[in-house]
Design an enzyme around this catalytic site. Structure first.
Site, PDB file in Angstrom:
ATOM      1  N   ARG A 148      -3.447 -34.053 -44.940  1.00  0.00           N
ATOM      2  CA  ARG A 148      -4.051 -33.970 -46.268  1.00  0.00           C
ATOM      3  C   ARG A 148      -3.358 -34.921 -47.232  1.00  0.00           C
ATOM      4  O   ARG A 148      -2.153 -35.072 -47.198  1.00  0.00           O
ATOM      5  CB  ARG A 148      -3.953 -32.529 -46.793  1.00  0.00           C
ATOM      6  CG  ARG A 148      -5.152 -31.701 -46.429  1.00  0.00           C
ATOM      7  CD  ARG A 148      -4.958 -30.246 -46.702  1.00  0.00           C
ATOM      8  NE  ARG A 148      -4.498 -29.930 -48.051  1.00  0.00           N
ATOM      9  CZ  ARG A 148      -4.361 -28.701 -48.513  1.00  0.00           C
ATOM     10  NH1 ARG A 148      -4.652 -27.672 -47.736  1.00  0.00           N
ATOM     11  NH2 ARG A 148      -3.930 -28.469 -49.730  1.00  0.00           N
ATOM     12  N   ARG A 172       2.775 -28.843 -56.982  1.00  0.00           N
ATOM     13  CA  ARG A 172       2.004 -27.645 -56.623  1.00  0.00           C
ATOM     14  C   ARG A 172       2.867 -26.391 -56.673  1.00  0.00           C
ATOM     15  O   ARG A 172       2.393 -25.315 -57.029  1.00  0.00           O
ATOM     16  CB  ARG A 172       1.378 -27.826 -55.247  1.00  0.00           C
ATOM     17  CG  ARG A 172       0.183 -28.779 -55.318  1.00  0.00           C
ATOM     18  CD  ARG A 172      -0.099 -29.444 -54.006  1.00  0.00           C
ATOM     19  NE  ARG A 172      -0.633 -28.561 -53.017  1.00  0.00           N
ATOM     20  CZ  ARG A 172      -0.670 -28.840 -51.709  1.00  0.00           C
ATOM     21  NH1 ARG A 172      -0.205 -29.986 -51.270  1.00  0.00           N
ATOM     22  NH2 ARG A 172      -1.186 -27.987 -50.875  1.00  0.00           N
TER      23      ARG A 172
HETATM   24  P1  ADP Z   1      -2.686 -24.721 -50.152  1.00  0.00           P
HETATM   25  O1  ADP Z   1      -3.054 -24.670 -48.701  1.00  0.00           O
HETATM   26  O2  ADP Z   1      -1.563 -25.636 -50.429  1.00  0.00           O
HETATM   27  O3  ADP Z   1      -2.466 -23.370 -50.741  1.00  0.00           O
HETATM   28  P2  ADP Z   1      -5.468 -25.096 -50.943  1.00  0.00           P
HETATM   29  O4  ADP Z   1      -6.183 -25.732 -49.844  1.00  0.00           O
HETATM   30  O5  ADP Z   1      -5.667 -23.634 -51.148  1.00  0.00           O
HETATM   31  O6  ADP Z   1      -3.917 -25.438 -50.859  1.00  0.00           O
HETATM   32  O7  ADP Z   1      -5.825 -25.830 -52.308  1.00  0.00           O
HETATM   33  C1  ADP Z   1      -5.720 -27.229 -52.435  1.00  0.00           C
HETATM   34  C2  ADP Z   1      -5.993 -27.620 -53.873  1.00  0.00           C
HETATM   35  O8  ADP Z   1      -7.321 -27.228 -54.247  1.00  0.00           O
HETATM   36  C3  ADP Z   1      -5.091 -26.963 -54.924  1.00  0.00           C
HETATM   37  O9  ADP Z   1      -3.872 -27.673 -55.099  1.00  0.00           O
HETATM   38  C4  ADP Z   1      -5.989 -27.041 -56.167  1.00  0.00           C
HETATM   39  O10 ADP Z   1      -6.002 -28.330 -56.714  1.00  0.00           O
HETATM   40  C5  ADP Z   1      -7.364 -26.777 -55.585  1.00  0.00           C
HETATM   41  N1  ADP Z   1      -7.694 -25.331 -55.574  1.00  0.00           N
HETATM   42  C6  ADP Z   1      -7.883 -24.542 -54.490  1.00  0.00           C
HETATM   43  N2  ADP Z   1      -8.170 -23.286 -54.862  1.00  0.00           N
HETATM   44  C7  ADP Z   1      -8.156 -23.265 -56.219  1.00  0.00           C
HETATM   45  C8  ADP Z   1      -8.354 -22.263 -57.200  1.00  0.00           C
HETATM   46  N3  ADP Z   1      -8.614 -20.988 -56.863  1.00  0.00           N
HETATM   47  N4  ADP Z   1      -8.270 -22.622 -58.512  1.00  0.00           N
HETATM   48  C9  ADP Z   1      -8.018 -23.892 -58.868  1.00  0.00           C
HETATM   49  N5  ADP Z   1      -7.799 -24.875 -58.002  1.00  0.00           N
HETATM   50  C10 ADP Z   1      -7.860 -24.583 -56.676  1.00  0.00           C
END
Ligand code: ADP
Ligand code: ADP
Ligand code: ZN
Length: 216
Positions: A160, A171
């Site tokens: 990613r 993050r």
């Molecule tokens: P991770 O696996 O690191 O937890 P995600 O795949 O859940 O990451 O999310 C990747 C990105 O997508 C986040 O850094 C954010 O930018 C966006 N994102 C995902 N879910 C949300 C949410 N519920 N609200 C706002 N942004 C989100």
């Protein structure tokens, strides 16, 4: 069974979500996966979301809440669902409660996967994901059976764009400021269960199953 997975980026939410969704036959809803699909299809939502995601910031609540409400209104969510990566702000949690209230329903468990900061950088920089189904792998802790190919769907495995050291730090800060308050939010509702996420994937899953039990 209506479940939320909470925890910092890299805690193992996506990994556990795939296992839970298979065992309990409930849909796995990942807002991150929904945004990434929209980005690859260059939809208007994807174009807006991309600028936030690339910087490691949250996509605004107004964009996020509606897509989750739409998804939860699907028939396959009637018997339950597993939310991975949503809610991430108190405003999102309140919107979710409002949606569920209107259906006379509520969250059964908010599972917090706890992993200290010192584990996270290695997990995130070594993470690889399936381009097609979003399954998570790790170059050291959970490599795919065939290099470069997803065990679940044979999709191509990629890194990613937001899994770089610099973005991960941003993050983690976003998590502490905007998402960590949800721990207290679900504690107040008596639905929080804390799971130590530092042991290996199957051990963590065993702990999750002990909490969720055998019912579907
Ligand atoms: P991770 O696996 O690191 O937890 P995600 O795949 O859940 O990451 O999310 C990747 C990105 O997508 C986040 O850094 C954010 O930018 C966006 N994102 C995902 N879910 C949300 C949410 N519920 N609200 C706002 N942004 C989100
Ligand atoms: P999240 O969705 O919370 O951001 P992921 O499930 O994508 O986290 O996991 C992050 C990375 O850590 C992935 O590379 C994954 O393979 C790896 N991982 C997940 N759980 C564990 C674990 N219990 N032990 C070691 N590595 C793990
Ligand atoms: Zn796949």
């Amino acid at each position: 069974m209506k479940i939320i997975l909470l925890g910092p980026p890299g805690a193992g939410k996506g990994t556990q979500a795939k296992l839970i969704s298979q065992k309990y036959s409930i849909p796995h809803i990942s807002t991150g996966d929904i945004f990434r699909k929209n980005i690859s299809e260059q939809t208007p939502l994807g174009i807006k979301a991309k600028s936030y995601m690339d910087k490691g910031q949250l996509v605004p609540d107004e964009l996020t809440i509606d897509i989750v409400n739409d998804r939860l209104a699907n028939d396959d969510c009637k018997k339950g669902f597993l939310l991975d990566g949503f809610p991430r702000t108190v405003k999102q949690a309140e919107a979710l409660d409002k949606f569920l209230d209107s259906k006379d329903s509520k969250i059964d468990n908010a599972l917090l996967i706890e992993v200290p900061r010192e584990f996270i950088l290695e997990r995130m920089t070594g993470r690889r994901v399936c381009k097609d189904c979003g399954a998570s792998y790790h170059i050291k802790f959970n490599p795919p059976k065939i290099e470069g190919k997803c065990d679940l769907c044979c999709g191509k495995i990629i890194q990613r764009k937001d899994d770089t050291e610099e973005t991960v730090k941003e993050r983690l800060d976003v998590y502490s400021k905007q998402t960590a308050p949800l721990i207290q939010y679900y504690k107040n509702k008596d639905s929080l269960c804390v799971i130590d996420g530092t042991s290996e994937i199957n051990e963590v899953f065993q702990k999750v199953c002990n909490i969720l039990g055998s019912d579907k």
